[in-house]
Design a protein around this motif. Sequence first.
Motif, short mmCIF file in Angstrom:
data_model
loop_
_atom_site.label_atom_id
_atom_site.label_comp_id
_atom_site.label_asym_id
_atom_site.label_seq_id
_atom_site.Cartn_x
_atom_site.Cartn_y
_atom_site.Cartn_z
N VAL A 1 -17.35 -66.38 -35.33
CA VAL A 1 -16.43 -66.69 -36.43
C VAL A 1 -17.01 -66.23 -37.76
O VAL A 1 -16.34 -65.59 -38.57
N GLN B 1 -16.88 -62.59 -39.15
CA GLN B 1 -15.66 -62.03 -39.75
C GLN B 1 -15.68 -62.26 -41.25
O GLN B 1 -16.44 -63.07 -41.75
N ARG B 2 -14.81 -61.50 -41.93
CA ARG B 2 -14.75 -61.67 -43.38
C ARG B 2 -13.98 -62.95 -43.68
O ARG B 2 -12.77 -63.01 -43.49
N LEU B 3 -14.70 -63.97 -44.11
CA LEU B 3 -14.07 -65.26 -44.41
C LEU B 3 -14.48 -65.68 -45.81
O LEU B 3 -15.54 -65.29 -46.29
N LYS B 4 -13.63 -66.48 -46.42
CA LYS B 4 -13.98 -67.01 -47.73
C LYS B 4 -15.15 -67.99 -47.57
O LYS B 4 -15.16 -68.78 -46.65
N GLY B 5 -16.13 -67.90 -48.43
CA GLY B 5 -17.25 -68.83 -48.39
C GLY B 5 -18.15 -68.66 -47.19
O GLY B 5 -18.81 -69.61 -46.77
N LEU C 1 -21.12 -71.15 -45.75
CA LEU C 1 -21.04 -71.78 -44.42
C LEU C 1 -22.29 -71.48 -43.60
O LEU C 1 -22.87 -72.36 -42.98
N ARG C 2 -22.72 -70.22 -43.62
CA ARG C 2 -23.95 -69.86 -42.90
C ARG C 2 -25.13 -70.68 -43.37
O ARG C 2 -25.89 -71.21 -42.59
N ALA C 3 -25.25 -70.76 -44.71
CA ALA C 3 -26.38 -71.49 -45.29
C ALA C 3 -26.33 -72.96 -44.87
O ALA C 3 -27.35 -73.57 -44.58
#
Lengths: 289, 267
Positions: A90, A93-97, A101-103
Amino acid sequence: MRAKKLGWVLFFLLPSAIPLVAFTLVPMVSSLWVSLHKWNLISPMQWVGLDNYTNLLTDPTTRQVFLHTLVYVVGYLPLVYAGGLALALVLNQRLKGRAFLRATYFLPVVTSWVVVALVWKWLLNPANGLVNQILGFFGVPGPGWWTDPHWALPAVILSSAWKDLGFVMVILLAGLQSIPSDVYEAALVDGANAWQRFWRITLPLLSPSTFFVVVISLINGFQVFDQVYVMTGGGPSGSSQVVVGHIYDLTFRYGRAGEASALSWILFAVILLITVLQVRGQRKWVHYA
Amino acid sequence: MRRFCLYAAVVAGAAVMLFPFLWTVITSITPDGSLADGPKLIVHNPTVDAYRTLLDAMPIWRILVNSLLIAIASTGFQLITGSMAAYGFARLHFPLKNVIFGCYLATLMVPLQVLVVPLFIEMKTLNLQDTYFALLAPTIASAFGVFLLRQAVSAVPAELDEAATIDGAGHLRIFTTIVLPLIRPALATVAVFAFMGSWNSFLWPLVVIRSPEFMTLPLGLSTLQGQFTTQWNVVMAGSVVSIVPIAVIYLLAQRHIIAGVAHTGIK
């Protein structure tokens, strides 16, 4: 000229060689020596040959702690791998934020095991912990978690998976990003659907990263200690005791250093065997592009 | 629509990751009396009593500084010893090089548990129990660092060294001015693992440290739960103290830390 050359070799190697010899190699050899003795850390050592090894291999406690460690690994690995893979897919993909989210998912990775274990011990507190409060709100009676012999190991597995999810996600994300996009484009041209692309392209081309995650997780999993020691102390009544916890208890609680050393070598042999088998077996399922 | 569901799931998951941290802070400011039926999301009468109790129970600031000092020292040592050994293995020619490198790798395979008992005896014999040196000793050099850095040094084109040699540069100058700047990404990876390894280390401090003045955070915290079995606000206050510094470091260096970890997976 020769002496000068040797001088450079010593200059560059000794700073690492001295500590490695003093604090790894010497203890390694003396651990083998201790494992052949009966010793309570205080009175003189008594030679017993391979007795420690044969005693351990027939001792039901050994079987039990290995079984618990195995249950931990078998419960933990699919959980972090499936979770980490889903997240990586997920968040690739190019997602906002996306960066945020990863951090966030990675934050528990930098938190120490002891803190994670304490926080989860509190969250999973049978009486007034948050998890059982939430379960109670939905009318589900919460289990006794670390106070219940059947739930102690699952509690440890749950908190460990929570901590390591971000680590697996980062490794798999790096793997996903190294898959060339033209492979997907070619598959799209051939009319492959998302499901086929996942099973035929993503998973096989991700296999080197998967291999890395599996090898590292098994090596670390068999050495699990911190979170067990803090959360359950191996209890209740030994129901969650793992190999390293048993090594610690043998040495510092029961003064049986010889057996503890022998057990640590048995554990090492098991880890080595599993790792070698995996490296051997990788040819069958790991595809290096 | 499917995309939105996925997005919602990932955000919900992120909340699950963050909430335990929030819950830790909430618990730490909940007064003793309100703990019995569990803290509430909104604390009506927040208090720092738990932090006061914590300060009385153990020298928590000193323990925090210990953890930071040991982690920084161990990172520094591993970078220095590791990069030097890496240069030696990648650039110098000497007899038995592969055998010696094999010995380095062998130490990588031996788990800490095998070493803990004899290492403890070693420290006891040398009268080094309860010292900073004992905490630091097993982490001065790491074979993992040597291995990773050797790969990086090998990737530096040898022509650069040769050109420098013609200009009259010796090994030390080539090492410091050419090799080190070029292997910075690998150094960052080693630094991240060294720091996290030391910061999280528990088994070794548990074995070798007795007095609170030399404890590190994981060890200090674990003794806390024995002292305050039912006062979870105190235990959580200790957890907050140990999460905050690493969270700040993480926020500042987040991108490098994640890149450093990702780097190991690709190889």
